[in-house]
Design a protein around this motif. Structure first.
Motif, mmCIF file in Angstrom:
data_model
loop_
_atom_site.group_PDB
_atom_site.id
_atom_site.type_symbol
_atom_site.label_atom_id
_atom_site.label_comp_id
_atom_site.label_asym_id
_atom_site.label_seq_id
_atom_site.Cartn_x
_atom_site.Cartn_y
_atom_site.Cartn_z
ATOM 1 N N THR A 22 133.136 50.670 76.788
ATOM 2 C CA THR A 22 134.364 49.616 76.835
ATOM 3 C C THR A 22 134.062 48.540 76.366
ATOM 4 O O THR A 22 134.003 47.441 77.166
ATOM 5 C CB THR A 22 134.596 49.782 78.460
ATOM 6 O OG1 THR A 22 133.376 49.198 79.240
ATOM 7 C CG2 THR A 22 134.918 50.909 79.191
ATOM 8 N N GLN A 59 133.613 42.251 76.762
ATOM 9 C CA GLN A 59 133.614 40.849 75.977
ATOM 10 C C GLN A 59 132.589 39.852 76.508
ATOM 11 O O GLN A 59 132.240 39.284 75.519
ATOM 12 C CB GLN A 59 135.077 40.275 76.516
ATOM 13 C CG GLN A 59 136.140 41.020 75.973
ATOM 14 C CD GLN A 59 136.335 40.862 74.493
ATOM 15 O OE1 GLN A 59 135.988 39.879 73.674
ATOM 16 N NE2 GLN A 59 136.465 42.092 73.883
ATOM 17 N N VAL A 107 127.932 49.554 78.274
ATOM 18 C CA VAL A 107 129.468 48.770 78.196
ATOM 19 C C VAL A 107 129.782 48.571 76.729
ATOM 20 O O VAL A 107 131.093 48.855 76.465
ATOM 21 C CB VAL A 107 129.478 47.725 78.987
ATOM 22 C CG1 VAL A 107 130.705 46.843 78.651
ATOM 23 C CG2 VAL A 107 129.061 47.685 80.446
ATOM 24 N N ASP A 128 135.996 46.416 74.989
ATOM 25 C CA ASP A 128 137.116 45.505 74.941
ATOM 26 C C ASP A 128 137.493 45.115 76.353
ATOM 27 O O ASP A 128 138.477 44.507 76.739
ATOM 28 C CB ASP A 128 138.667 46.059 74.448
ATOM 29 C CG ASP A 128 138.274 46.265 72.950
ATOM 30 O OD1 ASP A 128 137.773 45.715 72.258
ATOM 31 O OD2 ASP A 128 138.980 47.275 72.493
ATOM 32 N N SER A 129 136.734 45.663 77.448
ATOM 33 C CA SER A 129 136.900 45.228 78.735
ATOM 34 C C SER A 129 136.127 44.127 79.021
ATOM 35 O O SER A 129 135.945 43.248 78.056
ATOM 36 C CB SER A 129 136.118 46.239 79.826
ATOM 37 O OG SER A 129 134.697 46.109 79.453
#
Length: 218
Positions: A71, A78, A67, A73-74
Motif C-alpha cells: 500500500t 507515504q 507497506v 499510496d496509503s
C-alpha cells in the motif's frame, strides 16, 4: 523514494520483507517456549522479546518493506517512503548489524533454525536494506540537522531499557547490564554507542552530498 519503471527495487524490498519476517517469526518460535519454560507468562515472554533493539528494528524494517510493496499510496506508505525515514531505518539496521557482528558475534553460537534467524536479523537484512538505501532512496533533501532527529530512537530505547532493567532486573545486552557493570560504565557504553550512531548518520548525509554533486555534474 523516487518512482521508477524498473522492478529491481520492488524485488529487493520483497526479498528484505521475506527474510525479515521469516527471521522474526523463527526467533519468536525459538525464544518464546524457552522463556515460558522459565515460568514467564506468554505476555511477559513477548514483552521480553521486544526488549531487544534487534527485534524492534527488524520489525520496523519488515513493516516498512511490506507497506511500500502493498500500500505505497496509503498514509503509512507515504510516511515510509520519505527519504529521511528510510535513511533513519537504514542507520538503525546498520547499527544492529555492526553492533552484533563486532560486539556479540561470539557471545552465543547458534545452529540450525536459530542460526538462520540470527543471520537474517543481524547480517542479511542489514546488508540488503543498506544496499536498497544506497541504490534506490532519494537523498536530495538530507541535511546534517536530520542526524540529530535520527538519534531520538536510540535515546528512547536506552531510557526504556534502563527503566525496564531497574524494575525487572532484565537488561537485553551485556553492555547495558547495570547490575554487572554499574551505572557509570553503562552510561559510558551508551555514550560511545550514541557517538557511533551520530558518526554513521553524518557519513550517510555525506554520501547524500556526494551523490548530489555527482548529479549536478551530470
Amino acid at each position: 523514494m523516487n518512482k521508477t519503471s524498473t522492478i529491481a527495487p520492488q524485488l529487493l524490498l520483497a526479498l528484505i520483507a521475506i527474510i525479515s519476517w521469516f527471521a522474526i517469526v523463527a526467533q519468536f518460535s525459538i525464544s518464546i517456549p524457552l522463556l515460558l519454560a522459565k515460568g514467564m507468562t506468554y505476555g511477559e515472554a513477548v514483552w521480553r522479546m521486544f526488549g531487544y533493539l534487534t527485534i524492534l528494528t527488524n520489525v520496523l524494517i519488515a513493516v516498512c518493506c511490506t507497506v511500500l510493496l502493498s500500500t505505497p499510496d496509503s498514509a503509512l506508505g507515504q510516511f515510509f517512503s520519505r527519504p529521511g525515514v528510510l535513511t533513519a531505518l537504514a542507520l538503525y539496521i546498520i547499527i544492529v548489524g555492526l553492533g552484533y557482528n563486532i560486539l556479540l558475534r561470539n557471545h552465543a553460537p547458534f545452529t540450525g533454525l536459530h542460526w538462520l534467524s540470527d543471520e537474517g536479523l543481524h547480517s542479511a537484512v542489514p546488508l540488503l536494506f543498506t544496499l536498497f538505501w544506497l541504490l534506490y532512496v532519494a537523498k536530495d533533501d538530507l541535511q546534517v540537522k536530520d542526524s540529530l532527529l535520527w538519534l531520538i530512537y536510540p535515546l528512547a530505547y536506552f531510557v526504556v531499557a534502563m527503566i525496564r532493567g531497574g524494575t525487572s532486573g532484565f537488561y537485553p545486552y551485556p553492555f547495558l547490564n547495570v547490575t554487572n557493570l554499574g551505572y557509570a560504565r553503562v552510561m559510558a557504553n551508551a555514550f560511545m554507542l550514541l557517538i557511533g550512531f551520530f558518526v554513521i548518520a553524518l557519513s550517510m548525509v555525506a554520501i547524500a552530498k556526494v551523490r548530489r554533486k555527482e548529479l549536478s555534474v551530470e
